[in-house]
Design a protein around this motif. Structure first.
Motif, mmCIF file in Angstrom:
data_model
loop_
_atom_site.group_PDB
_atom_site.id
_atom_site.type_symbol
_atom_site.label_atom_id
_atom_site.label_comp_id
_atom_site.label_asym_id
_atom_site.label_seq_id
_atom_site.Cartn_x
_atom_site.Cartn_y
_atom_site.Cartn_z
ATOM 1 N N UNK A 350 0.831 -1.210 0.000
ATOM 2 C CA UNK A 350 0.000 0.000 0.000
ATOM 3 C C UNK A 350 0.863 1.257 0.000
ATOM 4 N N UNK A 351 1.904 1.272 0.804
ATOM 5 C CA UNK A 351 2.797 2.432 0.850
ATOM 6 C C UNK A 351 3.439 2.670 -0.517
ATOM 7 N N UNK A 352 3.852 1.568 -1.167
ATOM 8 C CA UNK A 352 4.465 1.673 -2.497
ATOM 9 C C UNK A 352 3.483 2.252 -3.510
ATOM 10 N N UNK A 353 2.251 1.759 -3.464
ATOM 11 C CA UNK A 353 1.233 2.216 -4.414
ATOM 12 C C UNK A 353 0.855 3.669 -4.175
ATOM 13 N N UNK A 354 0.679 4.058 -2.917
ATOM 14 C CA UNK A 354 0.322 5.439 -2.600
ATOM 15 C C UNK A 354 1.435 6.402 -3.014
ATOM 16 N N UNK A 355 2.681 6.006 -2.806
ATOM 17 C CA UNK A 355 3.807 6.853 -3.206
ATOM 18 C C UNK A 355 3.844 7.020 -4.726
ATOM 19 N N UNK A 356 3.539 5.933 -5.453
ATOM 20 C CA UNK A 356 3.527 6.006 -6.922
ATOM 21 C C UNK A 356 2.413 6.933 -7.417
ATOM 22 N N UNK A 357 1.262 6.879 -6.760
ATOM 23 C CA UNK A 357 0.160 7.764 -7.160
ATOM 24 C C UNK A 357 0.515 9.215 -6.892
ATOM 25 N N UNK A 358 1.123 9.484 -5.741
ATOM 26 C CA UNK A 358 1.520 10.858 -5.426
ATOM 27 C C UNK A 358 2.501 11.383 -6.465
ATOM 28 N N UNK A 359 3.430 10.527 -6.887
ATOM 29 C CA UNK A 359 4.401 10.928 -7.905
ATOM 30 C C UNK A 359 3.718 11.191 -9.248
ATOM 31 N N UNK A 360 2.735 10.345 -9.607
ATOM 32 C CA UNK A 360 2.024 10.512 -10.872
ATOM 33 C C UNK A 360 1.254 11.827 -10.891
ATOM 34 N N UNK A 361 0.615 12.180 -9.765
ATOM 35 C CA UNK A 361 -0.156 13.417 -9.712
ATOM 36 C C UNK A 361 0.742 14.652 -9.631
ATOM 37 N N UNK A 362 2.031 14.452 -9.397
ATOM 38 C CA UNK A 362 2.955 15.587 -9.388
ATOM 39 C C UNK A 362 3.328 16.009 -10.808
ATOM 40 N N UNK A 363 3.025 15.155 -11.806
ATOM 41 C CA UNK A 363 3.333 15.472 -13.188
ATOM 42 C C UNK A 363 2.130 16.001 -13.939
ATOM 43 N N UNK A 364 2.242 16.043 -15.261
ATOM 44 C CA UNK A 364 1.157 16.543 -16.102
ATOM 45 C C UNK A 364 0.074 15.479 -16.276
ATOM 46 N N UNK A 365 -1.186 15.905 -16.511
ATOM 47 C CA UNK A 365 -2.254 14.932 -16.775
ATOM 48 C C UNK A 365 -1.984 14.164 -18.061
ATOM 49 N N UNK A 366 -2.512 12.935 -18.123
ATOM 50 C CA UNK A 366 -2.362 12.142 -19.332
ATOM 51 C C UNK A 366 -3.336 12.636 -20.401
ATOM 52 N N UNK A 367 -2.937 12.590 -21.681
ATOM 53 C CA UNK A 367 -3.851 13.027 -22.744
ATOM 54 C C UNK A 367 -5.059 12.088 -22.859
ATOM 55 N N UNK A 368 -6.205 12.644 -23.299
ATOM 56 C CA UNK A 368 -7.398 11.822 -23.485
ATOM 57 C C UNK A 368 -8.251 11.661 -22.247
ATOM 58 N N UNK A 369 -7.872 12.347 -21.174
ATOM 59 C CA UNK A 369 -8.653 12.253 -19.955
ATOM 60 C C UNK A 369 -8.846 13.627 -19.344
ATOM 61 N N UNK A 370 -9.309 13.646 -18.116
ATOM 62 C CA UNK A 370 -9.518 14.912 -17.413
ATOM 63 C C UNK A 370 -9.106 14.720 -15.958
ATOM 64 N N UNK A 371 -8.447 15.733 -15.421
ATOM 65 C CA UNK A 371 -7.971 15.681 -14.034
ATOM 66 C C UNK A 371 -8.583 16.842 -13.257
ATOM 67 N N UNK A 372 -8.945 16.575 -11.996
ATOM 68 C CA UNK A 372 -9.451 17.651 -11.158
ATOM 69 C C UNK A 372 -9.189 17.346 -9.693
ATOM 70 N N UNK A 373 -9.402 18.369 -8.876
ATOM 71 C CA UNK A 373 -9.228 18.256 -7.441
ATOM 72 C C UNK A 373 -10.600 18.393 -6.796
ATOM 73 N N UNK A 374 -11.023 17.374 -6.069
ATOM 74 C CA UNK A 374 -12.334 17.354 -5.412
ATOM 75 C C UNK A 374 -12.121 17.758 -3.953
ATOM 76 N N UNK A 375 -12.678 18.913 -3.579
ATOM 77 C CA UNK A 375 -12.421 19.475 -2.257
ATOM 78 C C UNK A 375 -13.647 19.307 -1.362
ATOM 79 N N UNK A 376 -13.463 18.650 -0.238
ATOM 80 C CA UNK A 376 -14.516 18.482 0.753
ATOM 81 C C UNK A 376 -13.870 18.341 2.106
ATOM 82 N N UNK A 377 -14.466 17.517 2.974
ATOM 83 C CA UNK A 377 -13.836 17.234 4.260
ATOM 84 C C UNK A 377 -12.464 16.618 4.024
ATOM 85 N N UNK A 378 -12.401 15.751 3.015
ATOM 86 C CA UNK A 378 -11.120 15.229 2.567
ATOM 87 C C UNK A 378 -10.834 15.758 1.168
#
Length: 667
Positions: A350-378
């Motif tokens: 889990x730690x490995x996977x979460x770290x990889x996701x954090x690294x992926x979101x630190x870069x540019x979005x992939x083409x053909x999709x859409x990226x956003x930030x959902x803001x709430x309690x979390x």
């Protein structure tokens, strides 16, 4: 005998169904759909069916599927519909048809009791004792006697109970085969039953979760199934988009931190500084949330570059970097104790996977999709495909799938003959399409009204005006009213106004979405004043626009606050609009209008559920009457009687009141 002929005989006036139940009435539309499904099964091709309310689509697809003698996969939108299909509809038909088939119910792992996590929960220092200890005791008492481990079978357990995350597993925290309770695992038992059954009932979330991570057991099941039927198929695209993307949330990070601390202190106390490791991850997750600042719950921030719109690039980058800096030491530390218990092996993954996701979101979005930030309690970091067409094409039309029959059905799939609202984003433009009309006499059973001289939807006075008419008309009707809103803000405002208006009422009770679990709200609303209680007004949004069945006179007035257009500033909506405009199409005509038409049909569909129902639909949006596109939206609605004035509306409500009073009076 050909399957089509067998099906025709079952639905005949003197057929099996007529002999099995007194309530059965032959319906032309139901038989038409059943025969189309039978032909699709024999021809092994995809079929899309829009079967309007009252057709009886469940029996239309179940009868040919059961008579085919093939293995069948049935998928529906929610766990509640799963339970209804498996516990009521399937057994009744299997018995009536006399077919020797075995059936199984398969849900996601979050629906089943995890024995290992239940045993760990009582000894976890982070367990929320005050709110969940009683519920945990109830689960512990139930655990030895349950066969399935399905928490839906545990009486009195609130679906929102704080204990549920502690006694169920997720893909992230499940230990798999090394788990000390693996042999008794309810999830694995359910999967084994599903693999051995002739008919398996799943839900759309499970289906797409398996496409994304091949974790639910459906991947092993699907190759052996020749018939796959998706009920409530209008939710497929939204569900698929949700699961086929990637996301990272502060909730996931806090869960990981809590699980690591709990396992460390129970299984390897003193070997590592578990408080420091878990605290670093928790602190980084909270700092990431704080870097966004204050925002209205439900806010979605555009994210077309490295940094979400409106955020400080340096602060955001620093917070993401700090998150990786907290996860990597946790990952390395967990690796050093992985031989002690399987819990640490899974935590390391889990730690490995979460770290990889954090690294992926630190870069540019992939083409053909859409990226956003959902803001709430979390905070949720989300990246999704714009549709599921490629995935569905690969499954439906890909190699090895040519001999499979895929059936997609719902009461609402579009507002044109090709049902393009559904078929295009789902990659099913080559499928055979059938539209079956409702058997209800809407012109006699229902009326429709657009309030005159009403504030425009953009006017700040609009919501208050909706609350005022809902108060007056529900009082006149004695309750029996459902108010459907297009936004949570309107839900809160209208709900509060109605609660204030009927605060001291002995005749009406106001129910507002969120005040209690959805199931309890619907049960109370269905009950109405039938047992000498107060009549009910239900104010709801979002999921209450569909899948709610309130037959009889408990619901006779549906008020929709305004036309349900997609929110134009939503990142997914913006991305789809840009894509359409880039290929020369109109975002309004080809996206906004079809979306509104489908949602409007779904909301209006709450009103008439049986041949004997009577009611009125009110849409508090003048655009429906004065704008050119209003005609297209009106065509999406059933052919109800149009009321020309408020006087006509009040006369209709008075008639409903008299009819209902007469029906309830003692004979």
């Amino acid at each position: 005998m050909k399957l089509e002929s067998q099906v025709q005989a079952v639905f005949a006036s003197d057929g099996v169904l007529a002999r099995a139940t007194d309530q059965f009435l032959p319906r032309e539309g139901q038989t038409e759909m059943a025969l189309a499904v039978a032909r699709a099964i024999e021809g092994a091709y995809p079929l899309v069916v829009e079967a309007s309310t009252g057709v009886g689509k469940t029996f239309s697809y179940l009868v040919p599927a059961l008579l085919s003698g093939e293995r069948v996969l049935l998928s529906t939108a929610t766990k509640a519909l799963q339970d209804q299909l498996f516990g009521r509809d399937l057994p009744a038909l299997v018995k009536a048809l006399g077919v020797p088939v075995s059936t199984a119910l398969l849900k996601g792992r979050g629906s089943y009791l995890c024995l290992h996590r239940m045993e760990m929960a009582r000894h976890d220092a982070n367990f929320p004792e005050r709110t969940a200890l009683r519920a945990l005791a109830k689960v512990e008492a139930w655990a030895p006697v349950t066969r399935t481990g399905d928490l839906a079978e545990l009486p009195g357990l609130d679906e929102r109970s704080a204990v549920i995350p502690w006694v169920t597993s997720t893909r992230e925290n499940c230990l798999g085969a090394p788990c000390p309770r693996f042999r008794a695992c309810h999830v694995n038992h359910a999967r084994r039953e599903a693999l051995a059954a002739d008919v398996v009932v799943i839900n759309h979330h499970l289906f797409f979760a398996d496409m994304a991570v091949r974790e639910s057991g459906v991947a092993e099941l699907l190759p052996s199934v020749r018939i796959a039927i998706f009920d409530e198929a209008h939710q497929l695209n939204e569900t698929g988009v949700q699961f086929l993307g990637k996301n990272l949330s502060t909730g996931q990070l806090l869960d990981f931190s809590r699980d690591m601390l709990g396992a460390g202190l129970q299984l390897a106390r003193g070997l590592l500084d578990w408080s420091q490791l878990a605290g670093a991850v928790e602190h980084a997750a909270r700092d990431l949330r704080l870097s966004v600042g204050k925002a209205y719950p439900g806010t979605k921030l555009r994210w077309t570059d490295v940094t979400p719109e409106g955020l400080d690039a340096s602060e955001w980058s620093s917070a993401l970097h700090a998150l990786g800096a907290a996860l990597l030491p946790a990952r390395d530390a967990l690796d050093t104790v992985s031989e002690i218990a399987p819990d640490f092996v899974r935590l390391h993954e889990r730690a490995t996977e979460l770290a990889a996701r954090a690294q992926a979101f630190a870069g540019f979005p992939e083409p053909g999709g859409v990226r956003w930030l959902d803001v709430g309690t979390q905070l949720r970091l989300v990246e999704s495909p714009l549709d599921i067409s490629k995935t569905v094409k690969a499954k439906v039309f890909g190699e090895g799938e040519s001999a499979k029959t895929w059936v997609f059905t719902s009461a609402t799939l579009g507002d044109d003959e090709a049902l393009s609202w559904f078929t295009q984003p789902c990659g099913l433009t080559g499928a055979q399409v059938l539209r079956v009309g409702s058997p209800f006499d809407y012109a006699r059973q229902a009326a429709f009204y657009i309030p005159q001289n009403f504030p425009k939807p953009a006017d700040p006075a609009h919501t208050a005006a909706v609350a005022a008419v809902a108060t007056a008309w529900s009082r006149r009707l004695g309750g029996r009213t459902m108010v459907l809103t297009t936004t949570l803000r309107a839900l809160r405002s209208i709900g509060e106004s109605l609660q204030t208006a009927f605060e001291n009422s002995t005749e009406l009770e106001v129910l507002v979405q969120g005040a209690m679990p959805k199931r309890m709200l619907i049960e109370r609303f269905r009950e109405g004043d039938s047992h000498g209680g107060r009549g009910c007004v239900l104010v709801a949004s979002a999921s209450f626009w569909e899948g709610i069945d309130v037959p009889g006179d408990a619901l006779q007035l549906v008020i929709i606050d305004k036309l349900p257009f997609p929110p134009p500033n939503d990142p997914m909506v913006e991305a789809k609009s840009r894509l359409l405009e880039s290929v020369g199409k109109s975002a309004f005509n080809d996206y906004f209008l079809p979306e509104a038409a489908v949602a409007l049909k779904q909301g209006a569909g709450r009103l008439i559920r049986r041949e004997t129902d009577q009611g009125v639909l009110v849409v508090c949006d003048s655009r429906l009457a004065v704008m050119g596109y209003g005609k297209r939206l009106l065509r999406a609605l059933p052919a109800m009687q149009r009321l020309a004035s408020e006087q006509e509306l009040e006369a209709r409500l008075d008639l409903l009141t008299r009819t209902c009073t007469k029906a309830h009076s003692p004979t």
